[in-house]
Scaffold this active site. Structure first.
Site, PDB file in Angstrom:
ATOM      1  N   HIS A 276     -90.827  10.899 -25.772  1.00 21.81           N
ATOM      2  CA  HIS A 276     -92.128  11.111 -26.416  1.00 21.81           C
ATOM      3  C   HIS A 276     -92.708  12.467 -25.984  1.00 21.81           C
ATOM      4  O   HIS A 276     -93.173  13.247 -26.815  1.00 21.81           O
ATOM      5  CB  HIS A 276     -93.071   9.955 -26.050  1.00 21.81           C
ATOM      6  N   GLU A 277     -92.653  12.744 -24.673  1.00 24.84           N
ATOM      7  CA  GLU A 277     -93.180  14.029 -24.177  1.00 24.84           C
ATOM      8  C   GLU A 277     -92.391  15.202 -24.755  1.00 24.84           C
ATOM      9  O   GLU A 277     -92.963  16.230 -25.113  1.00 24.84           O
ATOM     10  CB  GLU A 277     -93.147  14.074 -22.652  1.00 24.84           C
ATOM     11  N   HIS A 280     -93.588  16.118 -28.147  1.00 20.82           N
ATOM     12  CA  HIS A 280     -94.738  17.041 -28.192  1.00 20.82           C
ATOM     13  C   HIS A 280     -94.271  18.476 -28.135  1.00 20.82           C
ATOM     14  O   HIS A 280     -94.819  19.354 -28.790  1.00 20.82           O
ATOM     15  CB  HIS A 280     -95.678  16.786 -27.015  1.00 20.82           C
ATOM     16  N   GLU A 358     -99.634  12.370 -31.646  1.00 12.03           N
ATOM     17  CA  GLU A 358     -99.061  11.222 -30.927  1.00 12.03           C
ATOM     18  C   GLU A 358     -98.070  10.457 -31.815  1.00 12.03           C
ATOM     19  O   GLU A 358     -96.992  10.073 -31.366  1.00 12.03           O
ATOM     20  CB  GLU A 358    -100.149  10.273 -30.423  1.00 12.03           C
ATOM     21  N   ASP A 362     -94.156  10.016 -31.116  1.00 12.06           N
ATOM     22  CA  ASP A 362     -93.556   8.679 -31.106  1.00 12.06           C
ATOM     23  C   ASP A 362     -92.359   8.619 -32.057  1.00 12.06           C
ATOM     24  O   ASP A 362     -91.316   8.044 -31.725  1.00 12.06           O
ATOM     25  CB  ASP A 362     -94.588   7.619 -31.531  1.00 12.06           C
TER      26      ASP A 362
HETATM   27 ZN   LIG Z   1     -98.319  11.927 -26.239  1.00 11.24          ZN
END
Ligand SMILES: [Zn+2]
Length: 416
Positions: A276-277, A280, A358, A362
């Site tokens: 997930h990071e 980003h 987000e 995801d």
């Molecule tokens: Zn996040």
């Protein structure tokens, strides 16, 4: 007088709205306290759900008091003449010049810090303690505070000196120079913070060899991501809450896991959280945020450049400008105090962009790692952080940087 009225309207609207939103959220969480949402009923017990509700409400109630206190402080500094008194006494003590202006700004920061102290103390040693999250000792609290003041002073005072000197000597377009200086500084901080500042507060150890490290390295290879190392940070010395993050830019990127995260999640879940990071990063959110923040600070400095030349900006907010042109410190002080009242109304835009990011991160994680693992990691983190699963929709739309738990998990579940 006109600006006094505009300021008062924005002041009442923003503090009123903060209060109203907090009360809405308290009511909404309380109303849903007695039943676990159906989609979580197999994973979250009623006791855990109620703990999350109580924790959320306790934090909001503290926030309501803080909101009231900061409203009083703002009016005391401005319309009730606090800043004027402070400015005049420092003029008497230090005379005119950059030193007096720095002293003015430092005093405001220190006064706000002292007023904030009982709140941070209460939050750490009563609220967090009561819910079993506090791991901080009182000694560490003070050592963090003094280190924070030392680092803040060592960085902040030279920066202030640069900005105030530019205001005085760089002519009408001083604000472009000041903006450029601060932008370069913030890029530099991306490199200084992880290597020099963060280690003053936490220990960073290389992630030990083993299945977790192998699994993470495979993920990094799959995502074509070059990092300058995997680290574990001793977050557990302050709090039981877990997290993972990146620090740094370009080749200096480090991946940091809180030790609490590694304790709580299994390797597959840690991998999903990291994916997930990485999302980003790969979706360029970090770069976009940096560009937006440079653009916003450009507009802010342009506004400051113009407004600091307007006599009404001072007189309508309860201060007399100095007649000799040494107004940089006063302008910065007033701007720092008053601008949040106006910028508060932009909060939902930032929250909206963040929630969109987000979902994108995801989706990236679901693609490169496992949606199932990310769901189970998120459920564990919601439980461990006692985050509410039933937030008020308007409160969420306004403030939340992350989508509400049910929506986020529904989105991930579509990838299975
Ligand atoms: Zn996040």
């Amino acid at each position: 007088m006109t600006f006094t009225i505009i300021f008062l309207i924005a002041f009442i609207a923003s503090f009123g709205m903060r209060h109203w939103l907090a009360q809405r959220q308290i009511r909404h969480v309380f109303q849903h306290r007695d039943s676990v949402p159906t989609e979580f009923s197999s994973k979250v017990t009623l006791a855990e759900h109620q703990k999350a509700a109580d924790y959320t409400i306790a934090k909001l109630r503290l926030g309501v008091i803080e909101n009231g206190v900061s409203a009083i402080i703002l009016i005391a500094f401005t319309l009730l003449g606090g800043l004027e008194i402070l400015n005049l006494s420092l003029l008497q003590l230090l005379g005119e010049g950059v030193a007096q202006q720095i002293a003015l700004l430092v005093s405001i920061v220190l006064i706000s810090g002292v007023i904030d102290l009982p709140f941070s103390w209460y939050k750490q040693f009563y609220l967090e303690e009561q819910f079993g999250f506090n791991r901080m000792t009182k000694k560490l609290f003070f050592s963090d505070m003094f280190k924070g003041i030392a680092v803040g002073g060592a960085i902040g005072i030279p920066l202030l000196w640069i900005v105030l000197t530019l205001m005085l000597k760089a002519g009408d377009l001083w604000w472009i120079w000041a903006w450029a200086a601060l932008s370069i500084f913030s890029l530099l901080m991306q490199w200084i913070f992880p290597t020099l500042i963060a280690p003053l507060f936490n220990k960073f150890e290389a992630l030990e060899e083993g299945p977790l490290k192998n699994q993470i390295e495979a993920l990094l290879a799959r995502c074509d991501f070059a990092s300058q190392g995997l680290f574990v940070m001793d977050g557990s010395k302050r709090s039981a809450h877990g997290n993972a993050f990146f620090a740094g830019m370009g080749k200096a990127k480090r991946i940091v896991f809180f030790d609490t995260l590694i304790e709580k999640l299994n390797p597959g879940e840690v991998e999903a959280v990291l994916a997930h990071e990485l999302g980003h990063f790969k979706c360029k959110h970090i770069r976009k945020r940096l560009i937006v923040s440079f653009a916003l600070s450009f507009v802010t400095f342009a506004l400051l450049g113009w407004i600091s030349k307007q006599v009404w900006f001072y007189t309508d907010l309860g201060v007399m400008p100095n007649l000799n042109g040494y107004n940089g410190g006063l302008a910065l002080a007033l701007f720092m105090l008053v601008s949040p009242v106006f910028s508060f109304f932009l909060t939902p835009l930032g929250s909206l962009a963040s929630r969109k990011h987000e979902y994108e991160a995801d989706n990236f994680a679901a693609d490169k790692s496992s949606a199932q693992d990310l769901i189970s990691a998120l459920v564990k983190l919601y439980q461990d952080n006692a985050s509410t699963l039933t937030p008020d929709p308007i409160y969420t739309a306004f403030y939340s940087s992350h989508p509400p738990a049910p929506l986020r998990i529904a989105n991930l579940a579509r990838h299975r």
